[in-house]
Motif scaffolding. Structure first.
Motif, PDB file in Angstrom:
ATOM      1  N   GLU A  47     -28.411 -24.863 -24.653  1.00  0.00           N
ATOM      2  CA  GLU A  47     -29.301 -26.001 -24.431  1.00  0.00           C
ATOM      3  C   GLU A  47     -28.537 -27.242 -23.963  1.00  0.00           C
ATOM      4  OE1 GLU A  47     -32.323 -28.817 -27.023  1.00  0.00           O
ATOM      5  OE2 GLU A  47     -32.048 -26.722 -27.640  1.00  0.00           O
ATOM      6  N   THR A  48     -27.271 -27.370 -24.383  1.00  0.00           N
ATOM      7  CA  THR A  48     -26.490 -28.550 -24.000  1.00  0.00           C
ATOM      8  C   THR A  48     -26.170 -28.559 -22.506  1.00  0.00           C
ATOM      9  OG1 THR A  48     -24.355 -27.495 -24.451  1.00  0.00           O
ATOM     10  CG2 THR A  48     -25.424 -28.623 -26.280  1.00  0.00           C
ATOM     11  N   THR A  49     -26.277 -27.417 -21.855  1.00  0.00           N
ATOM     12  CA  THR A  49     -25.970 -27.357 -20.420  1.00  0.00           C
ATOM     13  C   THR A  49     -27.151 -27.759 -19.557  1.00  0.00           C
ATOM     14  OG1 THR A  49     -26.626 -25.022 -20.154  1.00  0.00           O
ATOM     15  CG2 THR A  49     -24.365 -25.464 -20.879  1.00  0.00           C
ATOM     16  N   SER A  50     -28.295 -28.038 -20.174  1.00  0.00           N
ATOM     17  CA  SER A  50     -29.497 -28.379 -19.411  1.00  0.00           C
ATOM     18  C   SER A  50     -29.549 -29.868 -19.068  1.00  0.00           C
ATOM     19  CB  SER A  50     -30.755 -27.981 -20.190  1.00  0.00           C
ATOM     20  OG  SER A  50     -30.836 -28.691 -21.423  1.00  0.00           O
ATOM     21  N   TYR A  51     -28.580 -30.636 -19.547  1.00  0.00           N
ATOM     22  CA  TYR A  51     -28.522 -32.059 -19.224  1.00  0.00           C
ATOM     23  C   TYR A  51     -27.067 -32.468 -18.992  1.00  0.00           C
ATOM     24  CZ  TYR A  51     -27.607 -32.104 -24.281  1.00  0.00           C
ATOM     25  OH  TYR A  51     -27.111 -31.848 -25.527  1.00  0.00           O
ATOM     26  N   GLN A  52     -26.870 -33.667 -18.484  1.00  0.00           N
ATOM     27  CA  GLN A  52     -25.524 -34.178 -18.258  1.00  0.00           C
ATOM     28  C   GLN A  52     -24.761 -34.214 -19.569  1.00  0.00           C
ATOM     29  OE1 GLN A  52     -24.885 -34.041 -14.907  1.00  0.00           O
ATOM     30  NE2 GLN A  52     -24.191 -36.159 -14.787  1.00  0.00           N
ATOM     31  N   ILE A  67     -15.667 -38.018 -17.332  1.00  0.00           N
ATOM     32  CA  ILE A  67     -16.168 -36.884 -16.557  1.00  0.00           C
ATOM     33  C   ILE A  67     -17.672 -36.805 -16.775  1.00  0.00           C
ATOM     34  CG2 ILE A  67     -16.029 -34.398 -16.194  1.00  0.00           C
ATOM     35  CD1 ILE A  67     -13.443 -35.942 -15.531  1.00  0.00           C
ATOM     36  N   ASN A  68     -18.442 -36.862 -15.708  1.00  0.00           N
ATOM     37  CA  ASN A  68     -19.893 -36.949 -15.840  1.00  0.00           C
ATOM     38  C   ASN A  68     -20.540 -35.711 -16.457  1.00  0.00           C
ATOM     39  OD1 ASN A  68     -20.102 -39.553 -14.764  1.00  0.00           O
ATOM     40  ND2 ASN A  68     -20.018 -38.756 -12.670  1.00  0.00           N
ATOM     41  N   ASN A  69     -20.006 -34.534 -16.120  1.00  0.00           N
ATOM     42  CA  ASN A  69     -20.601 -33.319 -16.668  1.00  0.00           C
ATOM     43  C   ASN A  69     -19.510 -32.278 -16.939  1.00  0.00           C
ATOM     44  OD1 ASN A  69     -22.115 -31.064 -17.377  1.00  0.00           O
ATOM     45  ND2 ASN A  69     -23.704 -31.469 -15.867  1.00  0.00           N
ATOM     46  N   LEU A  70     -19.303 -31.984 -18.197  1.00  0.00           N
ATOM     47  CA  LEU A  70     -18.272 -31.042 -18.624  1.00  0.00           C
ATOM     48  C   LEU A  70     -18.389 -29.692 -17.935  1.00  0.00           C
ATOM     49  CD1 LEU A  70     -16.022 -30.084 -20.622  1.00  0.00           C
ATOM     50  CD2 LEU A  70     -17.866 -29.584 -22.251  1.00  0.00           C
ATOM     51  N   PHE A  71     -19.615 -29.248 -17.694  1.00  0.00           N
ATOM     52  CA  PHE A  71     -19.837 -27.882 -17.225  1.00  0.00           C
ATOM     53  C   PHE A  71     -19.748 -27.726 -15.706  1.00  0.00           C
ATOM     54  CE2 PHE A  71     -22.481 -28.710 -21.015  1.00  0.00           C
ATOM     55  CZ  PHE A  71     -21.736 -27.979 -21.920  1.00  0.00           C
ATOM     56  N   GLU A  72     -19.603 -28.837 -14.986  1.00  0.00           N
ATOM     57  CA  GLU A  72     -19.582 -28.754 -13.527  1.00  0.00           C
ATOM     58  C   GLU A  72     -18.298 -29.286 -12.901  1.00  0.00           C
ATOM     59  OE1 GLU A  72     -23.038 -30.802 -12.148  1.00  0.00           O
ATOM     60  OE2 GLU A  72     -24.448 -29.285 -12.893  1.00  0.00           O
ATOM     61  N   ASP A  73     -17.487 -29.975 -13.691  1.00  0.00           N
ATOM     62  CA  ASP A  73     -16.297 -30.607 -13.121  1.00  0.00           C
ATOM     63  C   ASP A  73     -15.227 -29.559 -12.797  1.00  0.00           C
ATOM     64  OD1 ASP A  73     -14.980 -33.523 -12.877  1.00  0.00           O
ATOM     65  OD2 ASP A  73     -13.473 -32.073 -13.544  1.00  0.00           O
ATOM     66  N   GLU A  74     -14.737 -29.575 -11.569  1.00  0.00           N
ATOM     67  CA  GLU A  74     -13.778 -28.571 -11.110  1.00  0.00           C
ATOM     68  C   GLU A  74     -12.351 -28.833 -11.568  1.00  0.00           C
ATOM     69  OE1 GLU A  74     -14.112 -28.135  -6.916  1.00  0.00           O
ATOM     70  OE2 GLU A  74     -16.175 -27.374  -6.995  1.00  0.00           O
ATOM     71  N   ASP A  75     -12.098 -30.018 -12.111  1.00  0.00           N
ATOM     72  CA  ASP A  75     -10.764 -30.323 -12.633  1.00  0.00           C
ATOM     73  C   ASP A  75     -10.645 -30.005 -14.121  1.00  0.00           C
ATOM     74  OD1 ASP A  75      -9.703 -31.284 -10.198  1.00  0.00           O
ATOM     75  OD2 ASP A  75     -10.751 -33.186 -10.495  1.00  0.00           O
ATOM     76  N   VAL A  76     -11.713 -30.283 -14.876  1.00  0.00           N
ATOM     77  CA  VAL A  76     -11.670 -30.079 -16.317  1.00  0.00           C
ATOM     78  C   VAL A  76     -11.793 -28.600 -16.687  1.00  0.00           C
ATOM     79  CG1 VAL A  76     -12.840 -30.557 -18.507  1.00  0.00           C
ATOM     80  CG2 VAL A  76     -12.497 -32.389 -16.856  1.00  0.00           C
ATOM     81  N   SER A  77     -12.593 -27.868 -15.944  1.00  0.00           N
ATOM     82  CA  SER A  77     -12.798 -26.445 -16.263  1.00  0.00           C
ATOM     83  C   SER A  77     -11.488 -25.648 -16.316  1.00  0.00           C
ATOM     84  CB  SER A  77     -13.769 -25.810 -15.275  1.00  0.00           C
ATOM     85  OG  SER A  77     -14.003 -24.461 -15.617  1.00  0.00           O
ATOM     86  N   PRO A  78     -10.622 -25.757 -15.300  1.00  0.00           N
ATOM     87  CA  PRO A  78      -9.338 -25.036 -15.392  1.00  0.00           C
ATOM     88  C   PRO A  78      -8.483 -25.500 -16.566  1.00  0.00           C
ATOM     89  CG  PRO A  78      -9.755 -25.746 -13.145  1.00  0.00           C
ATOM     90  CD  PRO A  78     -10.771 -26.433 -13.998  1.00  0.00           C
ATOM     91  N   LEU A  79      -8.578 -26.788 -16.910  1.00  0.00           N
ATOM     92  CA  LEU A  79      -7.823 -27.322 -18.036  1.00  0.00           C
ATOM     93  C   LEU A  79      -8.292 -26.670 -19.338  1.00  0.00           C
ATOM     94  CD1 LEU A  79      -5.769 -29.445 -19.083  1.00  0.00           C
ATOM     95  CD2 LEU A  79      -7.699 -31.045 -19.272  1.00  0.00           C
ATOM     96  N   ILE A  80      -9.594 -26.533 -19.483  1.00  0.00           N
ATOM     97  CA  ILE A  80     -10.142 -25.891 -20.680  1.00  0.00           C
ATOM     98  C   ILE A  80      -9.749 -24.421 -20.726  1.00  0.00           C
ATOM     99  CG2 ILE A  80     -12.290 -25.155 -21.789  1.00  0.00           C
ATOM    100  CD1 ILE A  80     -13.472 -27.856 -20.994  1.00  0.00           C
ATOM    101  N   TRP A  81      -9.852 -23.738 -19.584  1.00  0.00           N
ATOM    102  CA  TRP A  81      -9.479 -22.324 -19.525  1.00  0.00           C
ATOM    103  C   TRP A  81      -7.997 -22.112 -19.842  1.00  0.00           C
ATOM    104  CZ3 TRP A  81     -11.628 -17.719 -19.591  1.00  0.00           C
ATOM    105  CH2 TRP A  81     -12.984 -17.581 -19.254  1.00  0.00           C
ATOM    106  N   GLN A  82      -7.191 -23.096 -19.542  1.00  0.00           N
ATOM    107  CA  GLN A  82      -5.762 -22.983 -19.821  1.00  0.00           C
ATOM    108  C   GLN A  82      -5.485 -22.899 -21.319  1.00  0.00           C
ATOM    109  OE1 GLN A  82      -3.446 -26.170 -18.093  1.00  0.00           O
ATOM    110  NE2 GLN A  82      -1.609 -25.649 -19.267  1.00  0.00           N
TER     111      GLN A  82
END
Length: 299
Positions: A47-52, A67-82
């Motif tokens: 449900e948290t992914t349905s809004y910013q 970062i405006n949206n955790l689930f869409e940012d292309e810089d933060v996602s690789p950092l989290i996956w790391q």
């Protein structure tokens, strides 16, 4: 089912080697991947992914960036996956997951489980960052610094518990988490102790499945491990008081070395080497090294 999960995990490993942008959607596969990579799972409700979902992160110069949206940012996602295996869990799983913890967790744990914040879990689904304050903007850098644990140190115990949940696998995992607590950032040590205690409480529930002749000693050992928790939380005086309440005739023979370890460590942590000396000869060299690590934490 197991073979299907392994095949899916293999696909996930291959996919995420090439691109680590998209979050996972299957909790069990995320846990299996975290097990392989010796990481924690970073989980949010769907449900948290349905809004910013704005978060903050620090760049390499220490500047705070929104970062405006955790689930869409292309810089933060690789950092989290790391540092983690991130997964978005469907609300349809809520009832099933809640049933597993109902009446077995504190209210603050249940509140964390229910809210929209980021949850850091081990591969068994138990939450580590229960006490982490949920802010308007969650700090990804702080979450990484505190909770991105390399679980290689406890990998065998995690595996044993995953394969067979019994008194011994739960107890030894609880004990190993406490050992891990000696090495982690001080800001997360209390969380590690609380996570260890989840497995310790489960060990107490499972002791009824063991041979009746061993149950007294097993339960006493659980009580002693709780005292070791107090040492990690810098409460050596409390440990000494509790140990002195034990009556000699009630002590199970196999637990005497553990009691000696606790007495020695508590007295040394309380700057009373003369009282600690009488217990030193009863402690193995391995446990003397462990005692010294705990003593250093209490200084």
């Amino acid at each position: 089912m197991k073979n299907a999960l392994l095949k899916l995990l293999l696909v996930v490993l291959m996919t995420n080697t090439a691109s680590a942008q998209e979050w996972m959607k299957n909790l069990e596969v995320a846990q299996a991947l975290a097990k392989v990579q010796n990481k924690m799972v970073l989980m949010v409700w769907e449900e948290t992914t349905s809004y910013q979902y704005p978060v903050i992160v620090k760049d390499d110069k220490g500047r705070t960036i929104i970062i405006n949206n955790l689930f869409e940012d292309e810089d933060v996602s690789p950092l989290i996956w790391q540092h983690f295996v991130p997964v978005i869990v469907s609300e349809d799983r809520y009832a099933d997951l809640y049933e597993k913890i109902k009446d077995k967790r504190s209210q603050k744990y249940i509140d964390k489980f229910n809210d929209d914040s980021i949850k850091i879990m081990d591969i068994n689904g138990n939450i580590l960052n229960v006490d982490y304050l949920t802010e308007d903007l969650q700090d990804i850098t702080t979450i990484i610094q505190r909770y991105a644990l390399n679980t290689t140190f406890i990998a065998q115990e995690l595996q044993d518990y995953k394969q067979d949940k019994n008194f011994y696998s739960a107890y030894f995992l609880a004990s190993k988490y406490l050992d891990l607590g000696m090495y982690v950032n001080k800001d997360v040590r209390e969380n590690i102790v609380e996570l260890s205690n989840i497995y310790l409480e489960e060990a107490k529930r499972l002791v009824a499945q063991e041979d009746q002749s061993e149950q007294k000693g097993s339960l006493q050992r659980c009580d002693l491990l709780e005292l070791q928790e107090e040492l990690l939380l810098k409460r050596p005086k409390k440990v000494i008081r509790q140990l002195k309440k034990l009556k000699e005739e009630e002590i199970v023979e196999s637990n005497k070395p553990f009691i000696a370890f606790l007495y020695y460590t508590a007295y040394m942590s309380n700057d009373k080497p003369e009282d600690a000396e009488q217990w030193k000869s009863q402690i193995s060299s391995v446990n003397l090294k462990k005692a010294q690590l705990i003593i250093n934490l209490n200084k």
